[in-house]
Write an enzyme that holds these catalytic residues in place. Structure first.
Site, mmCIF file in Angstrom:
data_model
loop_
_atom_site.group_PDB
_atom_site.id
_atom_site.type_symbol
_atom_site.label_atom_id
_atom_site.label_comp_id
_atom_site.label_asym_id
_atom_site.label_seq_id
_atom_site.Cartn_x
_atom_site.Cartn_y
_atom_site.Cartn_z
ATOM 1 N N ASN A 150 31.486 34.156 25.246
ATOM 2 C CA ASN A 150 32.237 35.232 25.877
ATOM 3 C C ASN A 150 33.035 36.065 24.881
ATOM 4 O OD1 ASN A 150 33.377 32.465 26.059
ATOM 5 N ND2 ASN A 150 35.266 33.570 26.452
ATOM 6 N N GLN A 178 28.342 34.521 30.967
ATOM 7 C CA GLN A 178 28.289 35.782 30.219
ATOM 8 C C GLN A 178 26.860 36.269 29.982
ATOM 9 O OE1 GLN A 178 30.706 37.827 29.355
ATOM 10 N NE2 GLN A 178 32.454 36.522 29.882
ATOM 11 N N SER A 198 29.010 33.262 37.666
ATOM 12 C CA SER A 198 30.165 33.854 38.336
ATOM 13 C C SER A 198 29.854 35.320 38.640
ATOM 14 C CB SER A 198 31.369 33.740 37.387
ATOM 15 O OG SER A 198 32.524 34.155 38.047
ATOM 16 N N ALA A 199 30.000 35.721 39.906
ATOM 17 C CA ALA A 199 29.484 37.036 40.341
ATOM 18 C C ALA A 199 30.197 38.232 39.717
ATOM 19 C CB ALA A 199 29.556 37.137 41.865
ATOM 20 N N HIS A 200 31.497 38.076 39.402
ATOM 21 C CA HIS A 200 32.229 39.274 38.944
ATOM 22 C C HIS A 200 31.853 39.708 37.526
ATOM 23 C CE1 HIS A 200 35.516 37.480 36.337
ATOM 24 N NE2 HIS A 200 35.097 36.396 36.957
ATOM 25 N N THR A 236 35.209 26.801 54.153
ATOM 26 C CA THR A 236 34.477 27.748 54.988
ATOM 27 C C THR A 236 33.611 28.681 54.133
ATOM 28 O OG1 THR A 236 36.185 27.666 56.667
ATOM 29 C CG2 THR A 236 34.742 29.597 56.715
ATOM 30 N N CYS A 324 48.160 34.498 23.827
ATOM 31 C CA CYS A 324 49.588 34.218 23.714
ATOM 32 C C CYS A 324 49.900 32.946 24.490
ATOM 33 C CB CYS A 324 50.393 35.372 24.296
ATOM 34 S SG CYS A 324 52.113 35.280 23.853
HETATM 35 N N1 PLP Z 1 32.613 30.651 31.415
HETATM 36 C C1 PLP Z 1 32.579 31.752 30.659
HETATM 37 C C2 PLP Z 1 31.672 31.799 29.477
HETATM 38 C C3 PLP Z 1 33.386 32.850 30.964
HETATM 39 O O1 PLP Z 1 33.353 33.937 30.198
HETATM 40 C C4 PLP Z 1 34.235 32.771 32.094
HETATM 41 C C5 PLP Z 1 35.141 33.886 32.430
HETATM 42 O O2 PLP Z 1 35.577 34.641 31.585
HETATM 43 C C6 PLP Z 1 34.231 31.598 32.865
HETATM 44 C C7 PLP Z 1 33.409 30.568 32.493
HETATM 45 C C8 PLP Z 1 35.097 31.451 34.072
HETATM 46 O O3 PLP Z 1 34.615 32.201 35.137
HETATM 47 P P1 PLP Z 1 35.558 32.544 36.388
HETATM 48 O O4 PLP Z 1 36.656 33.409 35.864
HETATM 49 O O5 PLP Z 1 34.699 33.248 37.341
HETATM 50 O O6 PLP Z 1 36.079 31.269 36.927
#
Ligand code: PLP
Length: 393
Positions: A150, A178, A198-200, A236, A324
């Protein structure tokens, strides 16, 4: 000008995804677990979404478990596999550059007596398959290596690690949070037993993700509760978010090749111009096995935070490698793992491009960056001491 170059932190929900989700908030709002028509209509949408998601990954719908996101999926994969293992001593192999969702889970498991090996990476940010092979013991329950990092975007040799794990009969999990937007993920081709998403991160909604678990793989559940997700994850069922995740994944897959080409060209423009036009500027991670949208650069003699805040004033959103914590700035564990000197790790900035990024935005960013770095160096005692010697790195 407003320029969003923090797509690795999160992405905008695609308008097509939002449109698909909206009816499930106020019109088709039944609980998918309810037996009446309201519930059945919602369940139909959830079933279809699960099928779409499974198809995108070449998995079966019954292997897709909905979670609240990458963090929960990572926790579940590791804790679930360890708890289900009959081994007396339990050993996990992971890497030093994982996301905190994996590293902090490992720290918790270590407190419970689990042994964890953290393999390193080379200067390009890649793990060595040999090192992983050498770390295996009779007690190894699980190998968990992220698909793509990431912070500096290094893509790992997942298929190779998967083939090895399969041969050895060791479970293999990858955190592909990622990677999914730009990389093809076929759970069979990659020999995956578990996969976190992770969808976002791919223009879907926040607060939803999934854990793929290959049929036959036994893991204990993490969230006790109702019988949702085949009694493996209580809570749910969130119809709009699931529908949104499926739509986002479908769009991402269909438009991937075209997006990758365009975004990688802009990323290369950013990297090439920054390296050529800004003195003491360095790329963190290699160029070959790199996410198309990631540029992570260090700028000698100045703090990443100062750059981030100055760019922010000019409308440019990026992220810095330091976190930080308790009042002190810790350099990124990922950038340090590349062998980068501490001072340069402190000055790292992640630029993560997205589908909406334009060439004009990249050129604007480089111009602002040049001025920012020059201004900050003019007031940097470190730079004034070392200027012109070239002996900093
Ligand atoms: N794993 C990686 C490599 C990520 O970059 C992130 C989020 O930045 C996560 C896990 C965590 O995902 P979430 O924020 O959807 O819990």
């Amino acid at each position: 000008m407003k320029v969003y170059l923090d797509n690795s932190a999160t992405t905008a929900v695609d308008s097509r995804v939002l449109k698909e989700m909206l009816p499930y908030f106020d019109r088709i709002y039944g609980n998918p677990s309810s037996l009446h028509a309201f519930g059945r209509e919602a369940l139909k949408a959830v079933d279809e979404a699960r099928k779409t998601i499974a198809d995108c990954l070449n998995a079966k719908p019954s292997e897709i478990y909905i979670t609240s996101g990458g963090t929960e999926s990572d926790n579940w994969a590791l804790k679930g596999a360890v708890r289900a293992s009959k081994n007396k001593v339990k050993h996990i192999i992971t890497s030093k550059i994982e996301h905190p969702a994996i590293l902090e889970t490992c720290r918790e498991l270590e407190k419970d007596g689990v042994r964890v090996t953290y393999v390193g990476v080379d200067k390009d940010g890649r793990v060595s398959v040999e090192e992983i092979k050498n770390a295996v013991t009779d007690d190894t329950v699980l190998i968990s290596i992220m698909f793509a990092n990431n912070e500096m975007g290094a893509i790992q040799p997942i298929a190779e690690i998967g083939a090895f794990a399969r041969e050895e009969g060791i479970l293999f999990h990858t955190d592909a949070v990622q990677a999914i937007d730009s990389q093809e993920i076929d759970v069979d081709k990659l020999n995956l037993d578990m996969l976190s998403l992770s969808a976002h991160k791919f223009h879907g909604p926040k607060g939803i993700g999934l854990l793929y678990v290959r049929s036959g793989v036994k893991i204990d559940r993490l969230i006790a509760g109702g019988h949702q997700e085949r009694a493996k994850r209580g809570g749910t069922t969130d119809t709009p978010l699931i529908v949104g995740m499926a739509k986002a994944m479908e769009i991402s897959k269909a438009e991937r090749a075209e997006n990758n080409l365009r975004i990688a060209r802009l990323r290369d423009r950013l990297i090439d111009r920054a390296l050529a036009e800004i003195p003491y500027c360095y790329l963190n991670g290699g160029r070959e096995h790199r996410l198309p949208n990631n540029a992570n650069l260090s700028f000698g003699f100045i703090e990443g935070e100062s750059i981030l805040f100055t760019l922010d004033l000019e409308g440019i959103a990026v992220s810095s490698g330091s976190a930080c914590s308790s009042g002190s700035l810790e350099p990124s564990h990922v950038i340090l793992a590349l062998g980068t000197p501490v001072e340069l790790a402190h000055s790292s900035i992640r630029f993560s491009l997205g589908r909406e990024t334009t060439e004009e935005e990249i050129d604007y960013t480089v111009e602002v960056l040049k001025k920012t770095v020059e201004r900050l160096r003019a007031i940097s005692p470190l730079f004034n001491m070392e200027k012109g010697t070239g002996s900093y790195v």
